[in-house]
Design a protein around this motif. Structure first.
Motif, PDB file in Angstrom:
ATOM      1  N   GLY A  66       0.806  -1.219   0.000  1.00 15.90           N
ATOM      2  CA  GLY A  66       0.000   0.000   0.000  1.00 15.90           C
ATOM      3  C   GLY A  66       0.832   1.259   0.000  1.00 15.90           C
ATOM      4  N   LYS A  67       2.006   1.228   0.623  1.00 14.82           N
ATOM      5  CA  LYS A  67       2.886   2.396   0.663  1.00 14.82           C
ATOM      6  C   LYS A  67       3.776   2.485  -0.577  1.00 14.82           C
ATOM      7  CE  LYS A  67       3.100   2.421   5.726  1.00 14.82           C
ATOM      8  NZ  LYS A  67       3.994   2.356   6.914  1.00 14.82           N
ATOM      9  N   ALA A  68       4.154   1.317  -1.126  1.00 15.40           N
ATOM     10  CA  ALA A  68       5.098   1.317  -2.249  1.00 15.40           C
ATOM     11  C   ALA A  68       4.426   1.603  -3.590  1.00 15.40           C
ATOM     12  CB  ALA A  68       5.821  -0.030  -2.306  1.00 15.40           C
ATOM     13  N   LEU A  69       3.188   1.156  -3.780  1.00 13.99           N
ATOM     14  CA  LEU A  69       2.535   1.292  -5.085  1.00 13.99           C
ATOM     15  C   LEU A  69       2.382   2.738  -5.549  1.00 13.99           C
ATOM     16  CD1 LEU A  69      -0.178  -1.512  -4.997  1.00 13.99           C
ATOM     17  CD2 LEU A  69       1.737  -1.312  -6.576  1.00 13.99           C
ATOM     18  N   PRO A  70       1.971   3.704  -4.694  1.00 11.84           N
ATOM     19  CA  PRO A  70       1.869   5.083  -5.180  1.00 11.84           C
ATOM     20  C   PRO A  70       3.175   5.611  -5.757  1.00 11.84           C
ATOM     21  CG  PRO A  70       0.737   4.859  -3.085  1.00 11.84           C
ATOM     22  CD  PRO A  70       1.473   3.572  -3.310  1.00 11.84           C
ATOM     23  N   PHE A  71       4.298   5.272  -5.162  1.00  5.79           N
ATOM     24  CA  PHE A  71       5.580   5.722  -5.689  1.00  5.79           C
ATOM     25  C   PHE A  71       5.889   5.028  -7.022  1.00  5.79           C
ATOM     26  CE2 PHE A  71       5.904   6.394  -1.102  1.00  5.79           C
ATOM     27  CZ  PHE A  71       6.347   7.703  -1.059  1.00  5.79           C
ATOM     28  N   ALA A  72       5.542   3.736  -7.127  1.00  8.06           N
ATOM     29  CA  ALA A  72       5.823   3.000  -8.353  1.00  8.06           C
ATOM     30  C   ALA A  72       4.963   3.472  -9.525  1.00  8.06           C
ATOM     31  CB  ALA A  72       5.609   1.500  -8.115  1.00  8.06           C
ATOM     32  N   LEU A  73       3.750   3.969  -9.242  1.00  6.04           N
ATOM     33  CA  LEU A  73       2.818   4.366 -10.307  1.00  6.04           C
ATOM     34  C   LEU A  73       2.817   5.862 -10.582  1.00  6.04           C
ATOM     35  CD1 LEU A  73      -0.268   2.152  -9.382  1.00  6.04           C
ATOM     36  CD2 LEU A  73       1.440   1.726 -11.137  1.00  6.04           C
ATOM     37  N   GLU A  74       3.647   6.602  -9.870  1.00  8.16           N
ATOM     38  CA  GLU A  74       3.606   8.063  -9.984  1.00  8.16           C
ATOM     39  C   GLU A  74       3.791   8.539 -11.410  1.00  8.16           C
ATOM     40  OE1 GLU A  74       5.397  11.875  -7.492  1.00  8.16           O
ATOM     41  OE2 GLU A  74       6.294   9.889  -7.287  1.00  8.16           O
ATOM     42  N   GLU A  75       4.688   7.904 -12.173  1.00  6.53           N
ATOM     43  CA  GLU A  75       4.946   8.334 -13.547  1.00  6.53           C
ATOM     44  C   GLU A  75       3.889   7.839 -14.526  1.00  6.53           C
ATOM     45  OE1 GLU A  75       7.267  10.435 -14.342  1.00  6.53           O
ATOM     46  OE2 GLU A  75       8.016  10.527 -12.283  1.00  6.53           O
ATOM     47  N   ALA A  76       3.098   6.832 -14.116  1.00  7.13           N
ATOM     48  CA  ALA A  76       2.123   6.245 -15.033  1.00  7.13           C
ATOM     49  C   ALA A  76       0.756   6.902 -14.958  1.00  7.13           C
ATOM     50  CB  ALA A  76       1.987   4.742 -14.746  1.00  7.13           C
ATOM     51  N   LEU A  77       0.527   7.741 -13.953  1.00  6.89           N
ATOM     52  CA  LEU A  77      -0.774   8.355 -13.757  1.00  6.89           C
ATOM     53  C   LEU A  77      -0.794   9.789 -14.287  1.00  6.89           C
ATOM     54  CD1 LEU A  77      -1.478   7.048 -10.147  1.00  6.89           C
ATOM     55  CD2 LEU A  77      -2.327   6.120 -12.301  1.00  6.89           C
ATOM     56  N   ILE A  78      -1.941  10.225 -14.792  1.00 11.24           N
ATOM     57  CA  ILE A  78      -2.049  11.541 -15.408  1.00 11.24           C
ATOM     58  C   ILE A  78      -2.003  12.639 -14.350  1.00 11.24           C
ATOM     59  CG2 ILE A  78      -3.522  13.040 -16.794  1.00 11.24           C
ATOM     60  CD1 ILE A  78      -4.636  10.556 -18.146  1.00 11.24           C
ATOM     61  N   GLU A  79      -2.814  12.498 -13.293  1.00 11.30           N
ATOM     62  CA  GLU A  79      -2.861  13.501 -12.247  1.00 11.30           C
ATOM     63  C   GLU A  79      -1.896  13.143 -11.125  1.00 11.30           C
ATOM     64  OE1 GLU A  79      -6.825  14.391 -10.931  1.00 11.30           O
ATOM     65  OE2 GLU A  79      -7.689  13.825 -12.846  1.00 11.30           O
ATOM     66  N   ASP A  80      -1.826  14.015 -10.133  1.00  7.91           N
ATOM     67  CA  ASP A  80      -0.996  13.730  -8.968  1.00  7.91           C
ATOM     68  C   ASP A  80      -1.481  12.456  -8.292  1.00  7.91           C
ATOM     69  OD1 ASP A  80      -0.460  14.137  -5.819  1.00  7.91           O
ATOM     70  OD2 ASP A  80       1.085  15.160  -6.987  1.00  7.91           O
ATOM     71  N   VAL A  81      -0.541  11.641  -7.827  1.00  8.96           N
ATOM     72  CA  VAL A  81      -0.888  10.334  -7.270  1.00  8.96           C
ATOM     73  C   VAL A  81      -1.809  10.458  -6.058  1.00  8.96           C
ATOM     74  CG1 VAL A  81       1.106  10.219  -5.715  1.00  8.96           C
ATOM     75  CG2 VAL A  81       0.100   8.118  -6.607  1.00  8.96           C
ATOM     76  N   SER A  82      -1.790  11.593  -5.370  1.00 11.93           N
ATOM     77  CA  SER A  82      -2.645  11.771  -4.197  1.00 11.93           C
ATOM     78  C   SER A  82      -4.120  11.850  -4.565  1.00 11.93           C
ATOM     79  CB  SER A  82      -2.238  13.037  -3.428  1.00 11.93           C
ATOM     80  OG  SER A  82      -2.408  14.187  -4.234  1.00 11.93           O
ATOM     81  N   HIS A  83      -4.427  12.078  -5.842  1.00 16.09           N
ATOM     82  CA  HIS A  83      -5.817  12.177  -6.281  1.00 16.09           C
ATOM     83  C   HIS A  83      -6.431  10.814  -6.581  1.00 16.09           C
ATOM     84  CE1 HIS A  83      -4.930  16.540  -7.804  1.00 16.09           C
ATOM     85  NE2 HIS A  83      -4.956  16.429  -6.485  1.00 16.09           N
ATOM     86  N   TYR A  84      -5.640   9.738  -6.452  1.00 17.47           N
ATOM     87  CA  TYR A  84      -6.103   8.410  -6.844  1.00 17.47           C
ATOM     88  C   TYR A  84      -6.276   7.492  -5.648  1.00 17.47           C
ATOM     89  CZ  TYR A  84      -4.949   9.567 -11.705  1.00 17.47           C
ATOM     90  OH  TYR A  84      -4.906  10.140 -12.945  1.00 17.47           O
ATOM     91  N   LEU A  85      -7.192   6.555  -5.795  1.00 17.23           N
ATOM     92  CA  LEU A  85      -7.265   5.394  -4.910  1.00 17.23           C
ATOM     93  C   LEU A  85      -6.560   4.259  -5.630  1.00 17.23           C
ATOM     94  CD1 LEU A  85      -8.425   3.839  -2.427  1.00 17.23           C
ATOM     95  CD2 LEU A  85     -10.369   3.267  -3.884  1.00 17.23           C
ATOM     96  N   ILE A  86      -5.552   3.682  -4.983  1.00 22.40           N
ATOM     97  CA  ILE A  86      -4.764   2.608  -5.578  1.00 22.40           C
ATOM     98  C   ILE A  86      -4.953   1.359  -4.720  1.00 22.40           C
ATOM     99  CG2 ILE A  86      -2.463   1.838  -6.229  1.00 22.40           C
ATOM    100  CD1 ILE A  86      -1.713   4.788  -6.595  1.00 22.40           C
ATOM    101  N   VAL A  87      -5.447   0.289  -5.347  1.00 24.49           N
ATOM    102  CA  VAL A  87      -5.799  -0.927  -4.612  1.00 24.49           C
ATOM    103  C   VAL A  87      -4.978  -2.099  -5.150  1.00 24.49           C
ATOM    104  CG1 VAL A  87      -7.662  -2.495  -3.969  1.00 24.49           C
ATOM    105  CG2 VAL A  87      -8.135  -0.055  -4.293  1.00 24.49           C
ATOM    106  N   PRO A  88      -4.115  -2.717  -4.340  1.00 25.62           N
ATOM    107  CA  PRO A  88      -3.401  -3.916  -4.785  1.00 25.62           C
ATOM    108  C   PRO A  88      -4.364  -5.077  -4.941  1.00 25.62           C
ATOM    109  CG  PRO A  88      -2.972  -3.475  -2.459  1.00 25.62           C
ATOM    110  CD  PRO A  88      -3.750  -2.308  -2.972  1.00 25.62           C
ATOM    111  N   ALA A  89      -4.117  -5.918  -5.973  1.00 23.34           N
ATOM    112  CA  ALA A  89      -5.073  -6.997  -6.263  1.00 23.34           C
ATOM    113  C   ALA A  89      -4.360  -8.246  -6.772  1.00 23.34           C
ATOM    114  CB  ALA A  89      -6.101  -6.517  -7.291  1.00 23.34           C
ATOM    115  N   GLY A  90      -3.441  -8.776  -5.984  1.00 23.64           N
ATOM    116  CA  GLY A  90      -2.810 -10.042  -6.338  1.00 23.64           C
ATOM    117  C   GLY A  90      -1.589  -9.880  -7.217  1.00 23.64           C
ATOM    118  N   GLN A  91      -0.979 -11.018  -7.575  1.00 24.01           N
ATOM    119  CA  GLN A  91       0.256 -11.030  -8.345  1.00 24.01           C
ATOM    120  C   GLN A  91       0.174 -12.069  -9.452  1.00 24.01           C
ATOM    121  OE1 GLN A  91       3.855 -11.241  -6.004  1.00 24.01           O
ATOM    122  NE2 GLN A  91       2.911 -10.190  -4.262  1.00 24.01           N
ATOM    123  N   ALA A  92       0.983 -11.877 -10.490  1.00 22.70           N
ATOM    124  CA  ALA A  92       1.127 -12.842 -11.581  1.00 22.70           C
ATOM    125  C   ALA A  92       2.435 -12.533 -12.294  1.00 22.70           C
ATOM    126  CB  ALA A  92      -0.043 -12.768 -12.551  1.00 22.70           C
TER     127      ALA A  92
END
Length: 406
Positions: A66-92
């Motif tokens: 939950g803490k690492a994903l916002p930093f990992a997705l910061e460059e992939a999101l259009i708006e500031d990462v604080s404006h998003y809800l980011i939910v982890p959902a398993g691995q593959a």
């Protein structure tokens, strides 16, 4: 529990819902009017309203995702990462799947459900209901034909027919002998066969076997719903298991809250003197029931119920401090002083403790009378706005917000 599909139509600025089994879309407000009050609802969010990301996070434990994903997705999101809800959902394939959608979109949906007295219990990503493995599923979204693509570890989302060529080139241009199996599902077998031919001729090195089936995916969706799929209502949007009631008539909360405190104080004194647990349970039950009616949607904790009631009664000392009691006191004073009893009828109120906002449902002869009430409230130091106004046979029906986002 009612289960429907839901989609935000940005062009019209409204939520659309449809039964899970078909694509008969209608405005959420129209559908909600046909449902009983406080109907529990499970909604499947359209894939066009969120994005799915596969992220490589070596060495990060499940508790730290939950803490690492916002930093990992910061460059992939259009708006500031604080404006998003980011939910982890398993691995593959050694990658973590994360769903991302704007927090404002969820807030808008929750507010719409609350307004129409629906209890939104679950919000499930549409792609969670697709068959496991590498799957292409034919699915129309808001009248546009396309495919839901699920390639674990690589891609997950909905792609319209117009964008399929570009997406396939991007996904498989550098693929080197993955030798994976693929299932293509479509209501009509010729649709699946056409896509199979495209993949076999354009990207022969990607899939070792491609199977086509004439299916719409609804049976699989029903099965996946029963297996506890990912729920996007997490964190600050987590469901509060408290029954909600319609807001009471506007003038009753003050008297009812005073009655609640009187009943509780008398009951607790009686309990201490007579040491009767049966009376304690009865008084506590009645207090909680009244509290839920006055403040629907708020969590009630029996261990600190006394403190909760005292906090509601105090509500802050002055107008600037806000609070339920201070705001309603100022409202009553303005309403009486301006002589608006015959012009503006107060139908109900709803108080949001989290953002300190009081919402009034009112009826008036015309819009100017609503503006008169709003201006009088602002003259008393309250932030107020006319959130909506609708003409009908009896005049104007509107909503005024005081404090909070106003």
């Amino acid at each position: 529990m009612e289960t429907v599909k839901v989609q935000w139509q940005s062009s019209a600025g409204l939520w659309l819902v449809s039964p899970l089994q078909d694509n008969q879309w209608q405005p959420l407000a129209e559908w909600a009017d046909k449902q009983p009050d406080l109907t529990p609802v499970r909604m499947v969010l359209s894939a066009v309203n969120y994005s799915t990301h596969w992220v490589s996070l070596p060495g990060v434990s499940a508790r730290q995702l939950g803490k690492a994903l916002p930093f990992a997705l910061e460059e992939a999101l259009i708006e500031d990462v604080s404006h998003y809800l980011i939910v982890p959902a398993g691995q593959a394939a050694k990658k973590v799947r994360a769903y991302a959608l704007t927090a404002g979109l969820i807030e808008r949906l929750l507010e719409e459900c609350e307004m129409h007295h629906l209890q939104l219990r679950e919000l499930i990503p549409q792609t969670q209901l697709v068959e496991a493995g590498n799957v292409f599923l034919r699915r129309d979204q808001d009248g546009i034909s396309g495919w839901i693509i699920s390639l674990p570890g690589r891609f997950e989302g909905w792609v319209p027919d117009a964008g399929m060529t570009a997406v396939l080139d991007s996904l498989f241009d550098e693929a080197q002998g993955d030798a994976a199996e693929l299932v293509i599902l479509a209501p009509q077998l010729d649709q699946a066969q056409l896509l199979k031919t495209t993949l076999e001729t354009g990207f022969p090195q990607v899939f070792s076997q491609i199977e086509c089936r004439p299916q719409d995916g609804l049976a699989t969706a029903e099965q996946r719903l029963s297996s506890r799929p990912v729920n996007l209502l997490t964190g600050q949007f987590q469901v509060r298991e408290v029954a909600q009631e319609k807001p009471p008539v506007w003038w009753r909360p003050l008297a009812a809250m005073a009655a609640v405190w009187l009943i509780a104080a008398t009951g607790w004194l009686f309990i201490e003197q007579h040491n009767t647990s049966r009376k304690a349970a009865q008084v506590t039950s009645e207090t909680i029931a009244l509290y839920k009616k006055l403040f629907p949607g708020e969590r009630v904790r029996e261990s600190i119920l006394n403190r909760q009631i005292q906090g509601k009664l105090s509500g802050g000392g002055d107008v600037a401090a806000g609070g339920f009691l201070s705001t309603t006191n100022t409202l009553a004073r303005v309403y009486a002083a301006q002589g608006l009893q015959k012009q503006v009828q107060l139908m109900s109120l709803r108080y949001n403790d989290r953002i300190d906002e009081l919402t009034l449902e009112v009826r008036a002869g015309n819009l100017n009378e609503l503006q008169t009430l709003r201006q009088a409230l602002e003259n008393e130091g309250l932030a107020a706005e006319v959130a909506s106004a609708t003409n009908d046979k009896e005049g104007v029906k509107g909503r005024i917000r005081i404090g909070g986002s106003a």
